[in-house]
Scaffold this active site. Structure first.
Site, PDB file in Angstrom:
ATOM      1  N   ILE A 247      -5.277   4.559  -4.798  1.00 45.90           N
ATOM      2  CA  ILE A 247      -4.380   5.702  -4.941  1.00 45.90           C
ATOM      3  C   ILE A 247      -4.464   6.059  -6.420  1.00 45.90           C
ATOM      4  CG2 ILE A 247      -2.021   6.550  -4.778  1.00 45.90           C
ATOM      5  CD1 ILE A 247      -1.540   4.583  -2.531  1.00 45.90           C
ATOM      6  N   PRO A 248      -5.212   7.108  -6.766  1.00 48.93           N
ATOM      7  CA  PRO A 248      -5.689   7.277  -8.145  1.00 48.93           C
ATOM      8  C   PRO A 248      -4.659   7.888  -9.093  1.00 48.93           C
ATOM      9  CG  PRO A 248      -6.576   9.015  -6.775  1.00 48.93           C
ATOM     10  CD  PRO A 248      -5.794   8.117  -5.851  1.00 48.93           C
ATOM     11  N   CYS A 249      -3.607   7.127  -9.391  1.00 44.68           N
ATOM     12  CA  CYS A 249      -2.604   7.616 -10.330  1.00 44.68           C
ATOM     13  C   CYS A 249      -3.183   7.781 -11.734  1.00 44.68           C
ATOM     14  CB  CYS A 249      -1.397   6.693 -10.343  1.00 44.68           C
ATOM     15  SG  CYS A 249      -1.753   4.957 -10.642  1.00 44.68           S
ATOM     16  N   HIS A 250      -4.345   7.171 -11.992  1.00 41.02           N
ATOM     17  CA  HIS A 250      -4.972   7.335 -13.307  1.00 41.02           C
ATOM     18  C   HIS A 250      -5.485   8.761 -13.514  1.00 41.02           C
ATOM     19  CE1 HIS A 250      -8.225   6.173 -10.502  1.00 41.02           C
ATOM     20  NE2 HIS A 250      -9.006   6.931 -11.248  1.00 41.02           N
TER      21      HIS A 250
END
Length: 289
Positions: A247-250
């Protein structure tokens, strides 16, 4: 426990990225970068290129605010389009992760009583991770140093207080190999098990629609979920994500192009963004400058 060579390599690359990020305005030379990590320019370039797939000098350009702002402008419409179209995309890592489940309200209230979580500490291109699996899907992926394993396990227990934890090094190693394969490994979709409020899960769904190599602002993300005035609440939901990388919160950065915070360290966030930018350029045949 002695760190692996991959962990040692990433630690040195992370140190270099921290130096590059803090000296972007001075545009450090290759000699400066190499000296900071106590390597010759030749050996530093070889190590960095093996890890990132590009030279340290080009990677430096990915970390500049000018680059970030340009991608941010492109990504606003991309997020809107992918949000309308659904999860699939031709060149996205997350084509592997097109299914997910959220815990029911009853399960959430029960704090996962009766759930078995199998876990293992695995080497990744971005340092060691704690990977957590259930029969319904991946429920956790967090980054930490080998010296922080007990703290990471304590955090996992606190997040799932009713669950039974079982060590499963072999099983999690096989999943980690698939997750971090370059190019992405073919195979059946790997579901994610999400535990959060309805709002948090809505934000995490939107994160899954951000293509690799792109970034969005908190404002863009809030608008994408139909709550344009909720940037601060969106930031809280992004920070609560417990399945890093997948889950690419970056991929959420500040409106002015700065990287912003990241629960697993700003250097790791920039490493992820630069690494994805390189691979996105390779996938579409472009050289992003």
């Amino acid at each position: 426990m002695q760190p692996s060579q991959a962990e040692l390599d990433y630690a040195r690359v992370e140190q270099a990225i921290e130096y590059i990020a803090s000296h972007v305005s001075q545009q450090p030379s290759l000699d400066d970068m190499a000296a900071h990590v106590h390597l010759s320019p030749f050996h530093f370039t070889r190590l960095f290129t093996r890890w990132a797939g590009t030279s340290p000098q080009r990677f430096l350009r990915y970390l500049t605010k000018e680059y970030a702002r340009r991608v941010l402008l492109e990504s606003g419409d991309v997020l809107a389009a992918t949000y309308r179209a659904g999860l699939s995309g031709p060149s996205r890592l997350h084509d592997l992760f097109v299914t997910y489940e959220a815990m029911t309200p009853a399960e959430y209230r029960a704090q996962a009583a009766g759930l078995t979580i199998r876990y293992g500490f695995q080497t990744t291109p971005f340092g060691e991770c704690l990977l957590s699996l259930t029969d319904r899907g991946i429920c956790g992926l967090t980054f930490q140093a080998a010296t922080q394993r007990e703290a990471a396990l304590a955090e996992l227990r606190a997040a799932w207080p009713g669950a039974t934890l079982q060590a499963a090094e072999a099983e999690t190693a096989a999943v980690a190999t698939q997750l971090f394969a370059t190019p992405p490994a073919p195979g059946k979709p790997l579901p994610l098990l999400l535990k959060g409020t309805n709002f948090q899960i809505k934000v995490w769904e939107a994160l899954l629609r951000i293509p690799a190599g792109m970034v969005v602002s908190y404002r863009h993300l809030a608008a994408a979920i139909g709550q344009p005035g909720a940037s601060q609440a969106v930031g809280g939901a992004v920070g609560a994500n417990h399945i890093g990388y997948l889950i690419p919160c970056h991929r959420v950065i500040q409106q002015h192009g700065g990287p912003g915070g990241y629960r697993w360290g700003s250097a790791r966030k920039q490493a992820l963004l630069g690494w994805e930018a390189v691979r996105a350029g390779q996938a579409d045949g472009k050289v992003h400058e």
